[in-house]
Motif scaffolding. Structure first.
Motif, short mmCIF file in Angstrom:
data_model
loop_
_atom_site.label_atom_id
_atom_site.label_comp_id
_atom_site.label_asym_id
_atom_site.label_seq_id
_atom_site.Cartn_x
_atom_site.Cartn_y
_atom_site.Cartn_z
N ALA A 81 20.09 -28.76 29.57
CA ALA A 81 21.53 -28.47 29.44
C ALA A 81 21.98 -28.67 27.98
O ALA A 81 22.73 -27.85 27.44
N ALA A 82 21.54 -29.74 27.36
CA ALA A 82 21.93 -30.02 25.97
C ALA A 82 21.37 -28.96 25.03
O ALA A 82 22.08 -28.46 24.14
N ASN B 165 19.16 -36.18 20.10
CA ASN B 165 19.40 -37.01 21.26
C ASN B 165 18.05 -37.40 21.84
O ASN B 165 17.08 -36.68 21.70
N LEU C 100 16.74 -38.49 27.40
CA LEU C 100 17.44 -37.66 28.36
C LEU C 100 16.49 -37.31 29.51
O LEU C 100 15.28 -37.23 29.32
N THR C 101 17.07 -37.08 30.67
CA THR C 101 16.25 -36.52 31.75
C THR C 101 15.93 -35.09 31.37
O THR C 101 16.58 -34.50 30.48
N GLU D 93 16.55 -32.42 33.04
CA GLU D 93 17.73 -31.60 33.35
C GLU D 93 18.79 -31.74 32.25
O GLU D 93 19.38 -30.75 31.81
N GLU D 94 19.02 -32.97 31.79
CA GLU D 94 20.00 -33.19 30.72
C GLU D 94 19.54 -32.52 29.43
O GLU D 94 20.35 -31.94 28.69
#
Length: 151
Positions: free
Chosen positions: A70-71, A60, A63-64, A66-67
């Motif tokens: 989490a991912a 991916n 993404l930020t 934070e994202e």
């Protein structure tokens, strides 16, 4: 988000979150630490010793932070839950707990439905889910419970 794949088994052995050229840094680290005890670096060295290249995939992007955290944590937890996945990540992921089966999750986070044999007193069980906060005032707790009961 990226993954490192062992070309001999076609299995992902490391999941990482990184920016710029981070996906390539592990091989450089492995060359600089040929006797490292880190499983990730040993795996890379074994792949190189076999005359092969570590395969890299971008899982991916854009993404930020934070994202991405989490991912990364979610993927590591999922892979580690499958016993034969064999990830070499040392850390499970930032701000993460290990993956749980639904039964384990329910035992920890939800009320388990009592069986008739377990009931020794006349009781009423009310589950208020996310309205509950550790250390909340008794009156606030009473109001939260009273607001959801259907008796």
């Amino acid at each position: 988000m990226y993954g490192l794949i062992d070309p001999r088994t076609k299995q992902i052995f490391y999941i990482g979150k990184g920016t710029k050229n981070r996906v390539f840094e592990h091989e450089k680290e492995s060359l600089g630490s040929p006797d490292s005890e880190k499983l990730k670096l040993k795996t890379i060295a074994d792949i190189k010793d076999a005359g092969l290249e570590v395969e890299k995939i971008i899982i991916n992007s854009n993404l930020t932070e934070e994202e991405a955290f989490a991912a990364e944590a979610s993927l590591i937890n999922a892979f580690n839950y499958v016993s034969d996945a064999g990830l070499t990540n040392i850390v499970a992921g930032h701000h993460s707990a290990e993956a749980l089966s639904v039964d384990e999750y329910e035992r920890i986070n939800g009320a388990v439905e009592p069986e008739e044999k377990d009931i020794r007193h006349k009781i009423l069980v009310i589950k208020i889910n996310r309205l509950y906060q550790r250390g909340m005032d008794e009156k606030v707790l009473y109001d939260a419970v009273r607001g959801v009961w259907r008796a």
